[in-house]
Write a protein that holds these residues in place. Structure first.
Motif, PDB file in Angstrom:
ATOM      1  N   THR A   1       0.831  -1.203   0.000  1.00 57.07           N
ATOM      2  CA  THR A   1       0.000   0.000   0.000  1.00 57.07           C
ATOM      3  C   THR A   1       0.865   1.253   0.000  1.00 57.07           C
ATOM      4  O   THR A   1       0.606   2.204  -0.738  1.00 57.07           O
ATOM      5  N   SER A   2       1.920   1.254   0.826  1.00 54.62           N
ATOM      6  CA  SER A   2       2.777   2.438   0.873  1.00 54.62           C
ATOM      7  C   SER A   2       3.518   2.630  -0.447  1.00 54.62           C
ATOM      8  O   SER A   2       3.690   3.764  -0.897  1.00 54.62           O
TER       9      SER A   2
ATOM     10  N   HIS B   1       2.342   1.737  -3.370  1.00 50.41           N
ATOM     11  CA  HIS B   1       1.321   2.222  -4.297  1.00 50.41           C
ATOM     12  C   HIS B   1       1.062   3.713  -4.069  1.00 50.41           C
ATOM     13  O   HIS B   1       0.979   4.491  -5.031  1.00 50.41           O
ATOM     14  N   GLU B   2       0.955   4.105  -2.798  1.00 48.86           N
ATOM     15  CA  GLU B   2       0.729   5.516  -2.490  1.00 48.86           C
ATOM     16  C   GLU B   2       1.916   6.367  -2.933  1.00 48.86           C
ATOM     17  O   GLU B   2       1.738   7.491  -3.401  1.00 48.86           O
ATOM     18  N   GLU B   3       3.129   5.836  -2.797  1.00 51.11           N
ATOM     19  CA  GLU B   3       4.313   6.571  -3.233  1.00 51.11           C
ATOM     20  C   GLU B   3       4.302   6.759  -4.754  1.00 51.11           C
ATOM     21  O   GLU B   3       4.600   7.845  -5.250  1.00 51.11           O
TER      22      GLU B   3
ATOM     23  N   LEU C   1       1.602   6.791  -6.639  1.00 52.24           N
ATOM     24  CA  LEU C   1       0.547   7.758  -6.922  1.00 52.24           C
ATOM     25  C   LEU C   1       1.024   9.180  -6.640  1.00 52.24           C
ATOM     26  O   LEU C   1       0.747  10.105  -7.418  1.00 52.24           O
ATOM     27  N   SER C   2       1.739   9.352  -5.545  1.00 53.07           N
ATOM     28  CA  SER C   2       2.256  10.671  -5.192  1.00 53.07           C
ATOM     29  C   SER C   2       3.243  11.164  -6.240  1.00 53.07           C
ATOM     30  O   SER C   2       3.204  12.334  -6.639  1.00 53.07           O
TER      31      SER C   2
ATOM     32  N   TYR D   1       1.304  12.148  -9.280  1.00 54.45           N
ATOM     33  CA  TYR D   1       0.605  13.410  -9.032  1.00 54.45           C
ATOM     34  C   TYR D   1       1.573  14.586  -9.145  1.00 54.45           C
ATOM     35  O   TYR D   1       1.256  15.590  -9.779  1.00 54.45           O
TER      36      TYR D   1
END
Length: 127
Positions: free
Chosen positions: A71-72, A74-76, A78-79, A82
């Motif tokens: 998850t982390s 994936h969030e990284e 995405l960040s 972005y």
């Protein structure tokens, strides 16, 4: 396997005498079971990525750790995506502003030049 709470019972004497297939099956199951528990005891708790074995006492905790790690990551990603999109939007806005300023300056220069030419003709026509 008894240390792990499981015991594979050996086939009875009558079944060993009746078929060598049962004995082979028993030996295979016993071997696979031993290798399975050996793998779990050496790789699951000790082989987690950068996690001390004291923090990992069960497969559920390892699964939770792997899920949180995924998850982390994936969030990284995405960040990062972005931020890249924001950078591209900023570049596009700066480029648009630069073209608008350049176009306005060119328009003002043309208007001034045309006005000077017309003003020069008007003075020549009066004289």
């Amino acid at each position: 396997t008894a240390a792990h709470g499981l015991a594979v019972s050996s086939p009875s004497a009558s079944s060993l005498g009746s078929s060598n297939v049962d004995a082979l099956e028993y030996a295979t199951i016993e071997y696979v079971t031993r290798r399975h528990f050996y793998y779990i005891s050496t790789n699951i708790n000790g082989g987690a990525n950068n996690v001390p074995t004291t923090m990992m006492s069960s497969a559920a905790e390892m699964t939770a750790h792997q899920t949180l790690q995924a998850t982390s990551l994936h969030e990284e990603r995405l960040s990062n995506t972005y931020r890249q999109l924001q950078r591209e939007r900023l570049k596009a806005r700066v480029s648009e502003l630069a073209w608008n300023v350049a176009g306005s300056a060119l328009g003002m220069a043309l208007s001034y030049g045309i006005a000077r030419i017309l003003q020069g003709r008007q003075h020549v026509g009066m004289a």
